[in-house]
Design a protein around this motif. Structure first.
Motif, PDB file in Angstrom:
ATOM      1  N   VAL A 267       0.983  -1.139  -0.540  1.00 48.15           N
ATOM      2  CA  VAL A 267       0.044   0.390   0.039  1.00 48.15           C
ATOM      3  C   VAL A 267       1.149   1.298   0.100  1.00 48.15           C
ATOM      4  O   VAL A 267       0.670   1.959  -0.464  1.00 48.15           O
TER       5      VAL A 267
ATOM      6  N   SER B 188      -6.932   9.270  -2.944  1.00 49.57           N
ATOM      7  CA  SER B 188      -7.994   7.380  -3.118  1.00 49.57           C
ATOM      8  C   SER B 188      -7.140   7.277  -1.572  1.00 49.57           C
ATOM      9  O   SER B 188      -7.345   6.689  -1.581  1.00 49.57           O
ATOM     10  N   THR B 189      -5.083   7.161  -1.705  1.00 50.76           N
ATOM     11  CA  THR B 189      -4.243   6.650  -1.370  1.00 50.76           C
ATOM     12  C   THR B 189      -4.830   6.739   0.470  1.00 50.76           C
ATOM     13  O   THR B 189      -4.725   6.263   1.173  1.00 50.76           O
TER      14      THR B 189
ATOM     15  N   TRP C 236       4.357   5.151  -5.255  1.00 48.08           N
ATOM     16  CA  TRP C 236       4.655   4.732  -7.085  1.00 48.08           C
ATOM     17  C   TRP C 236       3.585   6.482  -7.936  1.00 48.08           C
ATOM     18  O   TRP C 236       4.060   6.860  -8.374  1.00 48.08           O
ATOM     19  N   LEU C 237       2.178   6.175  -7.249  1.00 45.95           N
ATOM     20  CA  LEU C 237       1.635   7.974  -7.591  1.00 45.95           C
ATOM     21  C   LEU C 237       1.894   8.686  -7.553  1.00 45.95           C
ATOM     22  O   LEU C 237       1.478   9.661  -8.049  1.00 45.95           O
TER      23      LEU C 237
ATOM     24  N   ASN D 185      -0.472  14.971 -13.619  1.00 42.21           N
ATOM     25  CA  ASN D 185      -0.487  15.847 -11.831  1.00 42.21           C
ATOM     26  C   ASN D 185      -1.381  15.279 -11.431  1.00 42.21           C
ATOM     27  O   ASN D 185      -1.955  16.990 -10.580  1.00 42.21           O
ATOM     28  N   GLY D 186      -2.204  14.817 -11.934  1.00 38.63           N
ATOM     29  CA  GLY D 186      -3.172  14.144 -10.895  1.00 38.63           C
ATOM     30  C   GLY D 186      -3.084  13.785  -8.889  1.00 38.63           C
ATOM     31  O   GLY D 186      -3.848  12.700  -8.896  1.00 38.63           O
TER      32      GLY D 186
ATOM     33  N   ALA E 140       2.375   1.731  -3.098  1.00 32.56           N
ATOM     34  CA  ALA E 140       1.269   2.583  -4.160  1.00 32.56           C
ATOM     35  C   ALA E 140       1.366   3.857  -4.053  1.00 32.56           C
ATOM     36  O   ALA E 140       1.030   4.846  -5.004  1.00 32.56           O
TER      37      ALA E 140
ATOM     38  N   GLY F 267      -8.175  12.767  -7.200  1.00 31.38           N
ATOM     39  CA  GLY F 267      -7.315  12.526  -7.542  1.00 31.38           C
ATOM     40  C   GLY F 267      -6.338  11.525  -6.086  1.00 31.38           C
ATOM     41  O   GLY F 267      -6.578  10.680  -5.711  1.00 31.38           O
ATOM     42  N   SER F 268      -4.789  11.141  -7.146  1.00 36.40           N
ATOM     43  CA  SER F 268      -4.441  10.348  -6.340  1.00 36.40           C
ATOM     44  C   SER F 268      -3.994  10.072  -4.908  1.00 36.40           C
ATOM     45  O   SER F 268      -4.325   8.831  -4.121  1.00 36.40           O
TER      46      SER F 268
ATOM     47  N   TYR G  19       4.122   8.874 -10.416  1.00 34.66           N
ATOM     48  CA  TYR G  19       3.981   7.998 -12.406  1.00 34.66           C
ATOM     49  C   TYR G  19       2.591   8.838 -11.799  1.00 34.66           C
ATOM     50  O   TYR G  19       1.596   8.230 -12.836  1.00 34.66           O
ATOM     51  N   ASN G  20       1.966   9.563 -10.881  1.00 36.67           N
ATOM     52  CA  ASN G  20       0.599  10.014 -11.419  1.00 36.67           C
ATOM     53  C   ASN G  20       0.782  10.527 -12.965  1.00 36.67           C
ATOM     54  O   ASN G  20       1.489  11.297 -13.507  1.00 36.67           O
ATOM     55  N   THR G  21      -1.103  10.247 -13.808  1.00 34.80           N
ATOM     56  CA  THR G  21      -0.754  10.909 -14.712  1.00 34.80           C
ATOM     57  C   THR G  21      -1.341  12.403 -14.719  1.00 34.80           C
ATOM     58  O   THR G  21      -2.032  12.848 -13.816  1.00 34.80           O
TER      59      THR G  21
END
Ligand code: HEA
Ligand code: HEA
Ligand code: CUA
Ligand SMILES: [Cu+2]
Lengths: 282, 203, 647
Positions: B40, B134-135, B46-47, B54-55, B43, B130-131, B50-52
């Motif tokens: 987790v 989410s996380t 990572w996000l 600037n999200g 993740a 956004g990510s 690597y988020n797309t």
């Protein structure tokens, strides 16, 4: 060991058998390998890249044959020569393992693996090398379930791919929804189209003709039908085509249902399945 | 295989082996949970990388309140300390320390649990934003799940402690459930550290 | 009443009630006010229903009894109670209850995995029927995608359980000289979780129709369940995700239990260097399951979050808009997620998982061949190092499934290196197999034939894996039928053959009856011919450029697919024969003696049927499991000893 000397030298016999079988298999393979393309076992050649891929496959098969026959011949020889008919009446010889043979095996497999790695790395360099000079850029957008191409240089877009022959192209690949994979089997290239990411690959088509681009990543209902034509044409033909195309659309062409598929992939089987309704129903 | 009938009976070496077996088993279960939580966290990292487009975390949203975060993390850490004190108590044979410590640990856990659930409802952003959002929501939710498991285990240990089931010699429950308890307390600390090292608001 | 509760019957009844309550009423109460009472097949309704099903089942079979008595500090169970729970003196009904005896759990697993295998195989037959001619004539593509997904996922779930489950439970504890697994209750629980997992899995084909979803019904994600496509799929995907989370938990519990058992429960004298190879293989597999499964669980949890709470882990955004909004019935917010995250989480589990499938088969092939050729393992240490080397390396290669994903293309060379490195420890096993056969007095029986076919088949699978590990070749072959052929050669040709070898080998010990030899031979040759014909032709389709997971294909692939389908039908018919053999022999087979093969590992030294706690006295192990040829330890082959130290 004394028991073994009384018998024929099995190791030697098996090795000779292995050498003969390997030589035969290699011979057969070397003879039929050049025919594979014309028999349709390998895709129609459209680019030098596929040639390179085929060379890799050829070499790997050449190396796999001796390994395969080695294992199969020794195992087969042991089974056929030493097996007992029915329930064995006693135990086999105690052979807890021969250091020397183990060492030979380990070293040779490591060498083989190292060779394969080195060879792969060398080719990988070629695959990854970006083309220099005059490169045509094409933006590829995957979408359920078609490909959209835009040619920024000419300010046009299309759902069929036209490429001038012997012209290096770079595809800038992305996706609008889920992952797709942009695969032109005849060129030996493949790249996933990932939503929100742009990835570039390059190729130079070297043979005139019609090919296909296939989606190689499961992308939902009509993944099987995400297959559109690719035309490699001469530079002049390309120019005529380019001028007949509409200018870039603000929004990409959208998937209009299976009928569109029937239109863009003009094979009878598609039309037949659409007509019979087997494609339409989810 | 050759085997012989044992000279000694099987009962003698058993009890000792039983305890170490349970300890090892629990250690493994906690370890699988550690691995899961690491993924987790991976993740999250990572996000952030690597988020797309600037999200990651839109500037318009407020960050989670750091005071409240601090209090919540503090509660659970103190709870773990209490658990440890209770364990030391019973190891020395002191039932009172065990009981008081366990009740405190449990109460603190319940406080942290309720606080965490309320806090999650009060964020200035939703899970859809956004990510990072989410996380963050996922990690908080997983922490709540941890605390619910902890609540069940803690209730068990506390009740058993109050009924006098533990002694200086036999207190396996405090050892094995301790593994889980300390890990449960460590998780939010680690996450806070990661959030501090890789903050949501700068990119 | 006492007989029926707790039992699987009461479990099933409470599971149905739990599902209905969860799915129809709980959502109404906890939902946002306007959620209607009554059945609802939305994401939330379904998830709540599945939770209800799981909880109802666990209550019904009595799995909560011990945790609650523990929690309330009531009477701790004594040995008497333990024996009752293990099914002492209860006859056949112990197979239909929450029973802790490892042998009962083993049999339960064996039956369950055989049923799963049959359904997975049924899916394979549907696939081959659809692909026998081009044109998607048998059923529409949406159905096809669901069938492929379910076949792939169910088969993988079957194959990761069918060694650790039946043999890990039944055989391994006896092999190491233990009375039971380390945690008998958790053992029973891991089987108890398998059942609802599979039941929830069976929901998939019936869900997700008629809501205008672009993805159609069922679960059309492939077994890889990649984030982006899983997010947009119909509610069938939710069932898939829930089922696999539960089954993952089950396999993780089982694995941890097994690891602890092997570490802690070995009989005196059973040193690490005396463990039979099967134990090593299953131990390695359990390590992989315990470590690897977590990353897939996280992946699935994130997918579930995306689907239910509309988080955006795997939903990308372009220019501030979540692009998946273009798809009907989805309403994601800001986006920003990364599809590559899902891919990495999946494959970090996915690759160790394929070795988890095959490692026990290595051990079993070695055990079977040592027994039948009456020779010791040729290089015990080498075999162990091979297995453990594979365990370690398999965590370092996952990105070879992502060579064309576009993620980190610069480090593809590293993964190519690690992948090719893994063929070295795998190769150890082959040398050991060859050396063991050499000069052995091989007794050709059905189990030894299956173990031999493992060598041929897995070798082809492994060598084609080397083709795929080469990046330029993989760029061409990825996503095509070549990959499919590769992994069926490794899994069907390797693991499934190992499984059949194990079934034919241990069947006498597990059921007390011999399997029919003649049916076994016919089935064996049918399987070999059918399998090799089918999947050799599939290699050709792959080289020609046929993509995977397509319901319909270009007519240029027609011949290869026709051959594959015909081969697959022969394969399935032969497997049905083995199924028949299992059922027939179980009921009416010849009675087996305790040690029909004259093997030397401990499980053959206890009587058949194995008594409740296996050993009257825990044995003290004084020698190597394979001391064939060292005559003073030799056990008479013709007459089985019938248990030297068993009572
Ligand atoms: C039991 C399962 C199993 C096993 C054991 C293997 C073993 C191997 N696999 Fe396979 N693989 C799968 C199951 C398995 N695989 C599955 C299910 C997929 C697809 C998943 C999906 O996409 O759906 C897959 C896909 C897959 C890919 C990705 C293809 C793609 O999608 O693009 C690759 C690429 O590298 C690969 C490589 C290998 C290699 C190198 C081995 C090696 O371990 C093989 C090693 C063995 C040998 C080489 C033979 C014996 C060795 C010797 C005799 C020694 C001498 C030989 C040499 C030194 C070369 N596999
Ligand atoms: C893990 C194990 C495993 C096993 C054992 C198998 C076994 C088989 N598989 Fe499977 N397969 C996968 C794992 C497995 N597969 C995976 C992971 C995929 C990828 C999915 C994806 O892309 O997402 C796949 C995909 C896949 C495809 C490609 C689909 C596509 O990409 O379009 C095909 C095509 O032929 C196929 C065929 C077969 C066949 C013919 C068998 C045969 O071996 C089956 C033999 C038959 C039986 C074992 C059953 C016999 C019994 C009966 C018929 C029932 C009788 C009933 C009773 C007795 C009650 N499989
Ligand atoms: Cu696009 Cu498959
Ligand atoms: Cu792999």
């Amino acid at each position: 060991m004394s028991e073994a000397q009384a018998q024929p030298n099995h190791i030697k016999r098996a090795t000779v058998l292995w050498a003969i079988l390997t030589a035969l298999a290699l011979l057969v393979y070397v003879v039929i390998a050049p025919q594979l393309s014309s028999w349709g076992v390998l895709p129609k050649l459209g680019s030098k890249r596929l040639d390179e891929v085929n060379t890799v496959l050829w070499l790997f098969t050449l190396l796999a044959i001796p390994v395969f026959t080695l294992v199969v011949v020794y195992a087969g020889y042991a089974v056929f020569t030493f097996r007992s008919r029915g329930r064995p009446s006693g135990d086999g010889p105690s052979m807890p393992g021969d250091r020397r043979i183990q060492r030979i095996w380990i070293i040779s497999t490591i060498l083989l693996a190292a060779f394969l790695f080195g060879y792969g790395l060398y080719f990988l360099g070629e695959v990854q090398a970006a083309p220099t000079g005059n490169v045509l850029q094409i933006n590829v957008t995957g979408e359920q379930w078609l490909w959209n191409y835009t040619y920024p240089k000419y300010n046009i877009s299309s759902t069929e791919l036209y490429l001038p022959v012997n012209q290096a192209v770079t595809f800038d690949i992305t996706s609008l929804d889920v992952q797709h994979s942009f695969w032109i089997p005849s060129f030996g290239i493949k790249q996933d189209a990932v939503p929100g990411e742009h990835v570039k690959i390059s190729v130079t088509p070297s043979e005139l003709g019609d090919y296909v681009v296939r989606c190689a990543e499961l992308c939902g209902l009509y993944h099987a039908y995400m297959e559109t034509p690719v035309h490699v044409v001469t530079a002049t033909e390309f120019e005529t085509w380019e001028q007949g195309q509409q200018s870039i659309q603000v929004t990409p062409q959208a998937f209009a249902g299976p009928t569109l598929l029937a239109a863009v992939t003009n094979t009878t089987r598609r039309r037949a399945s659409v007509a019979s309704g087997s494609v339409g129903a989810a | 295989m050759s085997a012989a009938i044992p000279v000694t009976g099987h009962a003698s070496a058993h009890a000792e082996n039983d305890e170490s077996k349970v300890r090892l088993g629990m250690l493994f279960y906690v370890l699988t949970d550690v691995i899961l939580v690491s993924f987790v966290f991976a993740a999250y990292i990572w996000l952030r990388a690597y988020n797309t487009d600037n999200g990651w975390f839109p500037a318009k949203y407020p960050l989670p309140n750091s005071t409240t975060t601090g209090i919540l993390v503090g509660l659970i850490v103190v709870s773990a300390v209490c658990f440890y004190v209770a364990y030391r108590g019973i190891r020395a044979g002191n039932q009172t320390v065990l009981r008081v410590g366990m009740v405190l640990a449990l109460v603190l856990l319940i406080a942290a649990l309720i606080g965490q659930i309320r806090f999650m409802g009060q964020q200035g952003f939703a899970a859809t934003d956004g990510s990072f959002a989410s996380t963050y929501v996922f990690v908080s939710g997983y922490h709540v799940y941890h605390m619910l498991v902890g609540l069940f285990l803690g209730l068990g240990v506390t009740i058993r402690a109050l009924r006098g089931k533990y002694s200086a010699e036999r207190h396996l429950g405090l050892v094995t459930i301790g593994y889980f308890w300390y890990w449960m307390a460590l998780t939010p600390v680690l996450f806070t550290l990661i959030m501090t090292a890789l903050p949501p608001n700068t990119r | 009443m006492k007989k029926l509760f707790p039992s699987y019957l009461s479990g099933a009844i409470l599971a149905v009630i739990g599902f209905i309550v969860g799915q129809s009423y709980v959502y109404h109460f906890v939902g946002s006010g306007n959620t209607p009472k009554g059945p609802n097949f939305t994401e939330q309704g379904l998830v709540l229903g599945f939770i209800g099903l799981l909880v109802g089942w666990l209550i019904g079979i009595g799995a909560f009894k011990y945790p609650i008595t523990w929690m309330l500090g009531l009477k701790d169970p004594d040995h008497e109670e333990e024996l009752r729970l293990a099914g002492a003196n209860t006859g056949v009904s112990r197979y239909f209850r929450f029973t802790t005896d490892h042998k009962v759990v083993g049999i339960q697993y064996l039956v369950a995995t055989l049923i799963m295998l049959a359904f997975g195989g049924l899916g394979a037959m549907l696939i081959r029927i659809e692909l026998i001619r081009p044109g998607a004539k048998a059923f529409p593509p949406g159905t096809y995608n669901t069938v492929v997904t379910m076949h792939g996922m169910l088969m993988i779930l079957t194959t990761i359980t069918f060694f650790i489950g039946p043999f890990g439970n039944f055989i391994v504890p006896i092999m190491i000289g233990a009375r039971d697994m380390a945690f008998p209750r958790l053992n029973a629980l891991s089987f108890a979780l398998l059942v609802p997992g599979v039941v929830i899995f069976a929901f998939i084909p019936f869900l997700g129709y008629g809501q205008g979803s672009a993805a159609g019904g069922g679960a059309q994600t492939g077994w890889t369940v990649l984030g982006a496509i899983a997010d947009e799929g119909g509610v069938g995907v939710t069932a898939l995700v829930c089922a696999v989370i539960i089954l993952g938990a089950s396999s993780m519990l089982g694995a941890v239990n097994l690891i602890t058992t092997v570490i802690k429960m070995r009989a005196p004298g059973m040193r690490w260097t005396r463990l039979p190879m099967t134990v090593w293989g299953i131990f390695g597999a359990a390590l992989l399951a315990a470590i690897g499964t977590s990353s897939f669980t996280v992946d699935l949890l994130l997918i579930l979050m995306d689907r239910i709470y509309k988080t955006t882990f795997f939903v990308a955004s372009t220019g501030g808009n979540a692009i998946v909004n273009a798809i009907p019935n989805t309403n994601f917010g800001f986006g920003g997620g990364s599809a590559w995250l899902s891919q990495n989480l999946f494959w970090f589990f996915g690759h160790p998982e394929v070795y988890l499938i095959v490692l026990p088969a290595f051990g079993i092939a070695l055990d079977v061949l040592t027994t039948f050729s009456r020779k010791t393992v040729y290089g015990y240490k080498m075999a162990v190092i091979g297995i453990m080397g594979v365990v370690v390396l398999s965590f370092l290669v996952w990105a070879h499934h992502e060579f064309v994903s576009g993620w980190a293309p610069e480090i593809r060379g590293v993964y190519m290196a690690t992948t090719e490195m893994i063929s070295v420890p795998t190769g150890f096993i082959f040398l050991v197999l060859l050396g063991t056969l050499w000069r052995g007095k091989l007794w050709v029986t059905v189990p030894s034939l299956f173990a031999l076919s493992f060598i041929w088949n897995f070798l082809i699978g492994g060598l084609t894996g080397i083709y795929l590990s080469d990046v330029p070749a993989d760029v061409q072959l990825h996503g095509g039928m070549f990959v499919t052929a590769h992994f069926h050669y490794t899994i069907v040709g390797g693991a499934l053959m190992g499984f059949f070898a194990a079934v034919y080998f241990w069947f006498p010990k597990m059921t007390g009856r011999m399997m029919d030899e003649r049916i076994g031979w016919i089935s064996f040759w049918g399987i070999q011919i059918g399998f090799n014909v089918a999947f050799m032709a599939m290699f050709i389709a792959g080289l020609q450029g046929m993509p995977r997971r397509v319901a319909d294909y270009d007519p240029i692939f027609a011949n290869a697919n026709l051959v594959t389908s015909l081969g697959a039908f022969l394969l399935a018919a032969s497997i049905v024969l083995t199924f028949y053999n299992i059922v027939y022999s179980w009921v009416a087979g010849e009675k087996a003696v305790a040690n029909p093969w004259g093997a030397k590992t401990l499980e053959w030294l206890v009587p058949t049927p194995v008594p409740l706690e296996n050993f009257e006295e825990i044995p003290v192990v004084t020698g190597h499991p394979y001391d064939y040829g060292e005559s003073e330890h030799m056990i008479p082959i013709a007459e089985a000893p019938g248990g030297q130290f068993a009572g």
